[in-house]
Enzyme design. Sequence first.
Site, PDB file in Angstrom:
ATOM      1  N   LYS A 177       1.015  -1.170  -0.036  1.00  0.00           N
ATOM      2  CA  LYS A 177      -0.027   0.297  -0.038  1.00  0.00           C
ATOM      3  C   LYS A 177       0.827   1.275  -0.212  1.00  0.00           C
ATOM      4  O   LYS A 177       1.264   1.638   0.905  1.00  0.00           O
ATOM      5  CB  LYS A 177      -0.827  -0.101   1.255  1.00  0.00           C
ATOM      6  CG  LYS A 177      -2.211   0.665   1.078  1.00  0.00           C
ATOM      7  CD  LYS A 177      -2.446   1.895   0.717  1.00  0.00           C
ATOM      8  CE  LYS A 177      -1.918   2.982   1.994  1.00  0.00           C
ATOM      9  NZ  LYS A 177      -1.695   4.479   1.590  1.00  0.00           N
ATOM     10  N   GLU A 180      -0.586   7.885  -0.299  1.00  0.00           N
ATOM     11  CA  GLU A 180      -1.503   8.529  -1.250  1.00  0.00           C
ATOM     12  C   GLU A 180      -1.036   9.558  -2.131  1.00  0.00           C
ATOM     13  O   GLU A 180      -1.423  10.275  -3.246  1.00  0.00           O
ATOM     14  CB  GLU A 180      -2.921   8.991  -0.543  1.00  0.00           C
ATOM     15  CG  GLU A 180      -2.758   9.728   0.883  1.00  0.00           C
ATOM     16  CD  GLU A 180      -2.525   8.672   2.131  1.00  0.00           C
ATOM     17  OE1 GLU A 180      -1.784   7.714   1.902  1.00  0.00           O
ATOM     18  OE2 GLU A 180      -3.494   8.723   2.863  1.00  0.00           O
ATOM     19  N   GLY A 230       6.464   4.785   8.525  1.00  0.00           N
ATOM     20  CA  GLY A 230       6.083   6.343   8.347  1.00  0.00           C
ATOM     21  C   GLY A 230       6.007   7.043   9.818  1.00  0.00           C
ATOM     22  O   GLY A 230       7.079   6.945  10.537  1.00  0.00           O
ATOM     23  N   GLU A 233       2.956   7.858  15.176  1.00  0.00           N
ATOM     24  CA  GLU A 233       1.593   7.865  15.789  1.00  0.00           C
ATOM     25  C   GLU A 233       0.915   6.677  15.011  1.00  0.00           C
ATOM     26  O   GLU A 233       0.134   5.860  15.612  1.00  0.00           O
ATOM     27  CB  GLU A 233       0.959   9.075  15.340  1.00  0.00           C
ATOM     28  CG  GLU A 233      -0.554   9.323  15.630  1.00  0.00           C
ATOM     29  CD  GLU A 233      -0.970  10.167  14.613  1.00  0.00           C
ATOM     30  OE1 GLU A 233      -0.588  11.032  13.961  1.00  0.00           O
ATOM     31  OE2 GLU A 233      -2.608  10.286  14.284  1.00  0.00           O
ATOM     32  N   GLY A 235       2.467   4.031  13.405  1.00  0.00           N
ATOM     33  CA  GLY A 235       3.188   2.927  13.999  1.00  0.00           C
ATOM     34  C   GLY A 235       2.655   2.270  15.123  1.00  0.00           C
ATOM     35  O   GLY A 235       2.320   0.987  15.262  1.00  0.00           O
ATOM     36  N   CYS A 286      13.875  10.603   7.657  1.00  0.00           N
ATOM     37  CA  CYS A 286      13.535  10.129   8.939  1.00  0.00           C
ATOM     38  C   CYS A 286      14.889   9.866   9.556  1.00  0.00           C
ATOM     39  O   CYS A 286      15.149  10.439  10.611  1.00  0.00           O
ATOM     40  CB  CYS A 286      13.094   8.472   9.047  1.00  0.00           C
ATOM     41  SG  CYS A 286      13.983   7.367   8.006  1.00  0.00           S
TER      42      CYS A 286
HETATM   43  P1  NAI Z   1       1.506   8.570   8.007  1.00  0.00           P
HETATM   44  O1  NAI Z   1       2.225   7.764   8.867  1.00  0.00           O
HETATM   45  O2  NAI Z   1       0.166   8.737   8.135  1.00  0.00           O
HETATM   46  O3  NAI Z   1       1.671   7.776   6.535  1.00  0.00           O
HETATM   47  C1  NAI Z   1       2.533   6.668   6.227  1.00  0.00           C
HETATM   48  C2  NAI Z   1       1.708   5.671   5.260  1.00  0.00           C
HETATM   49  O4  NAI Z   1       1.004   5.129   6.180  1.00  0.00           O
HETATM   50  C3  NAI Z   1       1.036   6.016   4.047  1.00  0.00           C
HETATM   51  O5  NAI Z   1       1.096   4.957   3.204  1.00  0.00           O
HETATM   52  C4  NAI Z   1      -0.358   6.154   4.754  1.00  0.00           C
HETATM   53  O6  NAI Z   1      -1.359   6.137   3.660  1.00  0.00           O
HETATM   54  C5  NAI Z   1      -0.648   5.083   5.805  1.00  0.00           C
HETATM   55  N1  NAI Z   1      -1.496   5.283   6.861  1.00  0.00           N
HETATM   56  C6  NAI Z   1      -1.763   6.391   7.253  1.00  0.00           C
HETATM   57  N2  NAI Z   1      -3.044   6.062   8.208  1.00  0.00           N
HETATM   58  C7  NAI Z   1      -3.013   4.626   8.348  1.00  0.00           C
HETATM   59  C8  NAI Z   1      -3.848   3.903   9.174  1.00  0.00           C
HETATM   60  N3  NAI Z   1      -4.627   4.463  10.020  1.00  0.00           N
HETATM   61  N4  NAI Z   1      -3.744   2.650   8.694  1.00  0.00           N
HETATM   62  C9  NAI Z   1      -2.987   2.168   8.077  1.00  0.00           C
HETATM   63  N5  NAI Z   1      -2.083   2.653   7.214  1.00  0.00           N
HETATM   64  C10 NAI Z   1      -2.156   4.215   7.214  1.00  0.00           C
HETATM   65  O7  NAI Z   1       2.457   9.707   7.652  1.00  0.00           O
HETATM   66  P2  NAI Z   1       2.116  11.350   7.011  1.00  0.00           P
HETATM   67  O8  NAI Z   1       0.739  11.767   7.342  1.00  0.00           O
HETATM   68  O9  NAI Z   1       2.500  11.130   5.496  1.00  0.00           O
HETATM   69  O10 NAI Z   1       3.030  12.108   7.479  1.00  0.00           O
HETATM   70  C11 NAI Z   1       3.072  12.902   8.867  1.00  0.00           C
HETATM   71  C12 NAI Z   1       4.267  12.643   9.580  1.00  0.00           C
HETATM   72  O11 NAI Z   1       5.006  11.323   9.694  1.00  0.00           O
HETATM   73  C13 NAI Z   1       5.471  13.374   8.914  1.00  0.00           C
HETATM   74  O12 NAI Z   1       5.314  14.722   9.244  1.00  0.00           O
HETATM   75  C14 NAI Z   1       6.669  12.761   9.365  1.00  0.00           C
HETATM   76  O13 NAI Z   1       6.913  13.378  10.851  1.00  0.00           O
HETATM   77  C15 NAI Z   1       6.193  11.313   9.798  1.00  0.00           C
HETATM   78  N6  NAI Z   1       6.615  10.362   8.650  1.00  0.00           N
HETATM   79  C16 NAI Z   1       7.835   9.734   8.547  1.00  0.00           C
HETATM   80  C17 NAI Z   1       8.347   9.019   7.823  1.00  0.00           C
HETATM   81  C18 NAI Z   1       9.779   8.003   8.007  1.00  0.00           C
HETATM   82  O14 NAI Z   1      10.382   7.933   7.077  1.00  0.00           O
HETATM   83  N7  NAI Z   1       9.966   7.707   9.203  1.00  0.00           N
HETATM   84  C19 NAI Z   1       7.859   9.103   6.392  1.00  0.00           C
HETATM   85  C20 NAI Z   1       6.498   9.670   6.263  1.00  0.00           C
HETATM   86  C21 NAI Z   1       6.304  10.507   7.392  1.00  0.00           C
END
Ligand code: NAI
Length: 504
Positions: A177, A180, A230, A233, A235, A286
């Site tokens: 997945k 988006e 990701g 939160e 995670g 990250c």
């Molecule tokens: P996110 O954690 O919401 O999204 C990452 C992935 O998880 C995307 O594919 C999203 O569709 C999916 N996702 C979101 N909610 C979900 C749910 N309830 N169940 C299953 N899958 C879900 O991150 P987002 O909103 O893009 O970014 C927010 C913050 O997260 C960023 O500002 C950053 O701090 C952090 N982040 C960290 C990353 C890393 O490499 N460690 C990568 C992206 C974001």
Amino acid sequence: MRKYQLLIDGQFVSAAGGQTFESVNPYTGDPVARVARGQKADVDKAVAAARKAFDEGPWPRLSGEERGRILKGIAEKIEAASADLVSLMIEESGSTYRKAKGEVWLSGKNMGYFGKLAGRETTKPIESLSKPGVSQNLIAREPIGVCAQIIPWNFPLQMAIWKLGPALAAGNTVVLKPAEETPAVAMELAKIIAESELPPGVVNVITGYGEEAGAALAEHPDVDKIAFTGSTEIGKKLMGEASHDLKRITLELGGKSANIVFADADLEMAVDGALYAAFFHSGQCCTAGTRLLLHDGIYDRFISRFTEKAKAIRLGNPGDKGTDLGPLVSKKQQERVLSYIEAGKKEGARCVLGGKAPEQPELSQGYFVEPTIFVDVDNTMTIAQEEIFGPVVSVIRFKTDEEAVRLANQSKYGLAGAIWSQDAEKAMRIARKLRAGTVWINEYHLISEKAPFGGYKQSGLGRELGEDALDEYTEIKHIHIDEIADRSKKFWYDSVVAPSPQPA
Ligand code: NAI
Ligand code: MG
């Protein structure tokens, strides 16, 4: 505009509900691609296909070498498609040309590496456990089953490869997945996969929203493992989901890495390294070196050189080869980063550079934030504790080695960190004290496919890359084969008790 469907069981199909959504170019605000909005019904079909490919298909039963050959074929196809992948990644994610080119190249290389690893031994004999030489004992590593892989937008191709590579090498099947924000990059990879020798159903790709497709996938009872990169939160939420049926889970989450510059560092090298650490990919990494810990003795000199060089960072069209810093991925991320900057100002940190969206009219359509430097930051401030995911660095002063270590570790995160010093013995001593999964000495952001990557504390669980990544996609089985000819053997634990010593 590009258009994509879902990849389920080797076929490209529309979402069952017929719905679609668009991804957006973060530099222009224009649409890039229209993709299927996968939901529960689509996830159910994809998981069923992955289940069938695992339970009945050839994939888990092929030899590792054969799986490796097919993965190497995918690596070659990525390489052959690299020009298109680079330009699409720039368009859809705002990655600069140099970042996108590096990422596509590394993606092919990383997949090739997992192709090679697929051929490793998966069974090893251990010493006979019953009477010496009688039993044979084998430790076998076997694939886990159906893996739900949920990835972010910051490295849209490489994150897919880090997930698919080890899962497939070990013989699992997958439902991927993508984020988006970057579905088109993922669907170009899906096209490569569909044209490869992978049997149908081994990899399924469902584009859609996190709270719809992502959530449906994570809670699906027929998924055996979740792998996620990701936010911390989400995670944590997924770890809760996994607990319902004890799914295996690996998590690669946020970071707030300390980049520590000692007084004996090569100053120019450390300045350049710190700029790269904080501002590479506009801070959307990250591992970003977002807490810059400077020794008191070089504090002012370092900041003045660091700020001077940061002023020369070129913001612009990410497709131009000379651009250093592109836009953030979305309006939402831009707003999020700007709100952290406001928090920094409110809490009393001194902003000496940037602190806002740029004013140049040619950048006004893009989701830019200027390279931002906060000095005199206290490690307890929001901007020193929260992951900002933008081009914002918090400078913190320290006086002793002990204080540097204490500040570096005073964080809920523990993904990475770096040390700049010309004293190798000291650097090594400090490196061992940092509670983080990767520590660089006089280097930053360098990740090798051979080295395990992941976090301590709330930065995650488990490791990606290296042989450890393959281990994370296996169950461990012990097989004990006993000597059937030995009719005298005893059961009911009589055989495990050591004979009591005879009285002298
Ligand atoms: P996110 O954690 O919401 O999204 C990452 C992935 O998880 C995307 O594919 C999203 O569709 C999916 N996702 C979101 N909610 C979900 C749910 N309830 N169940 C299953 N899958 C879900 O991150 P987002 O909103 O893009 O970014 C927010 C913050 O997260 C960023 O500002 C950053 O701090 C952090 N982040 C960290 C990353 C890393 O490499 N460690 C990568 C992206 C974001
Ligand atoms: Mg989110």
